[in-house]
Enzyme design. Structure first.
Site, PDB file in Angstrom:
ATOM      1  N   VAL A   1       2.684  -3.012  14.098  1.00  0.00           N
ATOM      2  CA  VAL A   1       2.409  -1.566  14.110  1.00  0.00           C
ATOM      3  C   VAL A   1       1.002  -1.231  14.583  1.00  0.00           C
ATOM      4  CG1 VAL A   1       4.116  -0.998  12.341  1.00  0.00           C
ATOM      5  CG2 VAL A   1       1.755  -1.548  11.645  1.00  0.00           C
TER       6      VAL A   1
ATOM      7  N   SER B   1       1.249   5.291  -1.623  1.00  0.00           N
ATOM      8  CA  SER B   1       1.045   4.477  -2.824  1.00  0.00           C
ATOM      9  C   SER B   1       0.487   5.398  -3.894  1.00  0.00           C
ATOM     10  CB  SER B   1       0.043   3.367  -2.507  1.00  0.00           C
ATOM     11  OG  SER B   1      -0.500   2.816  -3.689  1.00  0.00           O
TER      12      SER B   1
ATOM     13  N   TYR C   1      -7.781  -0.234   0.676  1.00  0.00           N
ATOM     14  CA  TYR C   1      -6.363   0.124   0.494  1.00  0.00           C
ATOM     15  C   TYR C   1      -6.252   1.601   0.116  1.00  0.00           C
ATOM     16  CZ  TYR C   1      -1.501  -0.397  -1.074  1.00  0.00           C
ATOM     17  OH  TYR C   1      -0.145  -0.274  -1.221  1.00  0.00           O
TER      18      TYR C   1
HETATM   19  P1  NAI Z   1       5.922  -6.796   1.487  1.00  0.00           P
HETATM   20  O1  NAI Z   1       4.744  -7.676   1.708  1.00  0.00           O
HETATM   21  O2  NAI Z   1       7.095  -7.317   0.751  1.00  0.00           O
HETATM   22  O3  NAI Z   1       6.426  -6.207   2.887  1.00  0.00           O
HETATM   23  C1  NAI Z   1       5.542  -5.734   3.866  1.00  0.00           C
HETATM   24  C2  NAI Z   1       6.114  -6.037   5.234  1.00  0.00           C
HETATM   25  O4  NAI Z   1       5.210  -5.506   6.213  1.00  0.00           O
HETATM   26  C3  NAI Z   1       6.249  -7.531   5.514  1.00  0.00           C
HETATM   27  O5  NAI Z   1       7.549  -7.832   5.991  1.00  0.00           O
HETATM   28  C4  NAI Z   1       5.199  -7.806   6.580  1.00  0.00           C
HETATM   29  O6  NAI Z   1       5.566  -8.837   7.487  1.00  0.00           O
HETATM   30  C5  NAI Z   1       5.123  -6.453   7.261  1.00  0.00           C
HETATM   31  N1  NAI Z   1       3.885  -6.270   8.018  1.00  0.00           N
HETATM   32  C6  NAI Z   1       2.628  -6.619   7.675  1.00  0.00           C
HETATM   33  N2  NAI Z   1       1.771  -6.330   8.657  1.00  0.00           N
HETATM   34  C7  NAI Z   1       2.503  -5.779   9.655  1.00  0.00           C
HETATM   35  C8  NAI Z   1       2.196  -5.275  10.938  1.00  0.00           C
HETATM   36  N3  NAI Z   1       0.931  -5.290  11.408  1.00  0.00           N
HETATM   37  N4  NAI Z   1       3.189  -4.772  11.691  1.00  0.00           N
HETATM   38  C9  NAI Z   1       4.462  -4.764  11.235  1.00  0.00           C
HETATM   39  N5  NAI Z   1       4.829  -5.242  10.042  1.00  0.00           N
HETATM   40  C10 NAI Z   1       3.850  -5.743   9.257  1.00  0.00           C
HETATM   41  O7  NAI Z   1       5.314  -5.505   0.746  1.00  0.00           O
HETATM   42  P2  NAI Z   1       5.978  -4.179   0.144  1.00  0.00           P
HETATM   43  O8  NAI Z   1       5.527  -4.068  -1.243  1.00  0.00           O
HETATM   44  O9  NAI Z   1       7.412  -4.106   0.434  1.00  0.00           O
HETATM   45  O10 NAI Z   1       5.181  -3.082   0.977  1.00  0.00           O
HETATM   46  C11 NAI Z   1       5.807  -2.053   1.713  1.00  0.00           C
HETATM   47  C12 NAI Z   1       4.947  -0.811   1.620  1.00  0.00           C
HETATM   48  O11 NAI Z   1       4.899  -0.357   0.282  1.00  0.00           O
HETATM   49  C13 NAI Z   1       3.482  -1.017   2.057  1.00  0.00           C
HETATM   50  O12 NAI Z   1       3.068   0.086   2.823  1.00  0.00           O
HETATM   51  C14 NAI Z   1       2.745  -1.044   0.726  1.00  0.00           C
HETATM   52  O13 NAI Z   1       1.403  -0.653   0.846  1.00  0.00           O
HETATM   53  C15 NAI Z   1       3.573  -0.059  -0.071  1.00  0.00           C
HETATM   54  N6  NAI Z   1       3.404  -0.131  -1.511  1.00  0.00           N
HETATM   55  C16 NAI Z   1       3.763  -1.261  -2.188  1.00  0.00           C
HETATM   56  C17 NAI Z   1       3.579  -1.327  -3.549  1.00  0.00           C
HETATM   57  C18 NAI Z   1       3.934  -2.540  -4.343  1.00  0.00           C
HETATM   58  O14 NAI Z   1       3.530  -2.614  -5.521  1.00  0.00           O
HETATM   59  N7  NAI Z   1       4.675  -3.478  -3.803  1.00  0.00           N
HETATM   60  C19 NAI Z   1       3.008  -0.186  -4.309  1.00  0.00           C
HETATM   61  C20 NAI Z   1       2.686   0.939  -3.488  1.00  0.00           C
HETATM   62  C21 NAI Z   1       2.884   0.965  -2.146  1.00  0.00           C
END
Ligand code: NAI
Length: 253
Positions: free
Chosen positions: A63, A141, A154
């Site tokens: 992205v 978030s 963050y």
């Molecule tokens: P996750 O680590 O399981 O998934 C994140 C995904 O984003 C991964 O598949 C990764 O390969 C991908 N990614 C990373 N950098 C990238 C890039 N430059 N281009 C494309 N893809 C990329 O994490 P999760 O928890 O599912 O996170 C999803 C969203 O939720 C994020 O925006 C995170 O900040 C947000 N979030 C998560 C929370 C949590 O407690 N897990 C709480 C609040 C928000």
């Protein structure tokens, strides 16, 4: 079927919240475009969706790469139309006081969490405005609305995404395009595991954090995916510029 005949593009959809959102959207009849930097896991999501009777395709997409994002969106929009964009990809960083955050960590997190969403909106809006419809759901978030110690980068990115969402909603509303934000609390994904690893005892830390939530537990990816699906669907046809907090009550207790 709440997303029948809709095309949904999701970033960071190879894992966690994005992966669950991709599966739920497919179950609700959408054609799902799974994108991520992790091709292997992304292809597995496609297999799982197809085994379940859904339709999907994978694109490797970083992205932070603005041109690449534009090319993927243009291709999808030309071939299928683009009804929904879920800007989900995000990364965390080690817990560090602001004055100790390195420039490289700062720039990396801003690149993915803020500029990734920016790039997605820039790529998708011309198509959505032209077709006179569309829904963007950004993944923020609790850090979009609260300050968290040792999470300055963050929090800055997630706070900025809140106002980016509101601005897009205000700008694109007259064209029939909606934009909303979800603000999850801690959710059980790889990103959470990485955060907990910075504690001496990750399991103890997980239990202590859970105790701070009125519901006495952390969220599951599906509990974020379903609200995303709602905001993406026509059920939310008069909801725009909204920040939907999904935190088991953490922010009000
Ligand atoms: P996750 O680590 O399981 O998934 C994140 C995904 O984003 C991964 O598949 C990764 O390969 C991908 N990614 C990373 N950098 C990238 C890039 N430059 N281009 C494309 N893809 C990329 O994490 P999760 O928890 O599912 O996170 C999803 C969203 O939720 C994020 O925006 C995170 O900040 C947000 N979030 C998560 C929370 C949590 O407690 N897990 C709480 C609040 C928000």
């Amino acid at each position: 079927m709440r997303l029948e005949d809709k095309t949904v593009l999701i970033t960071g959809a190879a894992s966690g919240i994005g992966k669950k959102t991709a599966k739920r959207c497919a179950e609700e009849g959408a054609y799902v475009v799974v994108t991520d930097v992790d091709s292997g896991s992304g292809e597995e999501v496609i297999d799982a969706i197809e085994e379940n009777g859904g339709s999907a395709e994978f694109h490797r997409l970083d992205v932070t790469e603005r041109e690449e994002f534009g090319e993927v969106v243009d291709t999808v929009a030309d071939e299928h139309g683009l009804d929904v964009l879920v800007n989900n990809a995000g990364v965390g960083h080690p817990s560090t006081y602001l004055e100790d955050i390195s420039d490289s960590v700062r720039d990396y997190v801003i690149g993915v969490n803020l500029m990734g969403v920016w790039n997605g909106c820039q790529a998708a809006l011309p198509h959505m405005k032209e077709q006179g419809s569309g829904a963007i759901v950004n993944v923020g978030s609790l850090a979009s609305i609260l300050g968290f110690p040792k999470q300055a980068t963050y929090s800055v990115t997630k706070g900025a995404v809140l106002n980016l969402t509101r601005t897009v909603a205000a700008e694109a509303g007259p064209f029939g395009v909606r934009a909303n934000l979800v603000c999850p609390g801690f959710t059980d994904t790889r990103l959470l595991d990485q955060f907990l690893e910075s504690f001496d005892d990750p399991e103890e830390a997980r239990e202590e954090i859970s105790e701070e939530y009125p519901l006495k537990r952390l969220g599951e990816p599906q509990e974020v995916a379903d609200p995303i699906l709602f905001l993406a669907s026509d059920e939310a046809s008069f909801v725009t510029g909204h920040a939907l907090v999904i935190d088991g009550g953490f922010s009000i207790a």
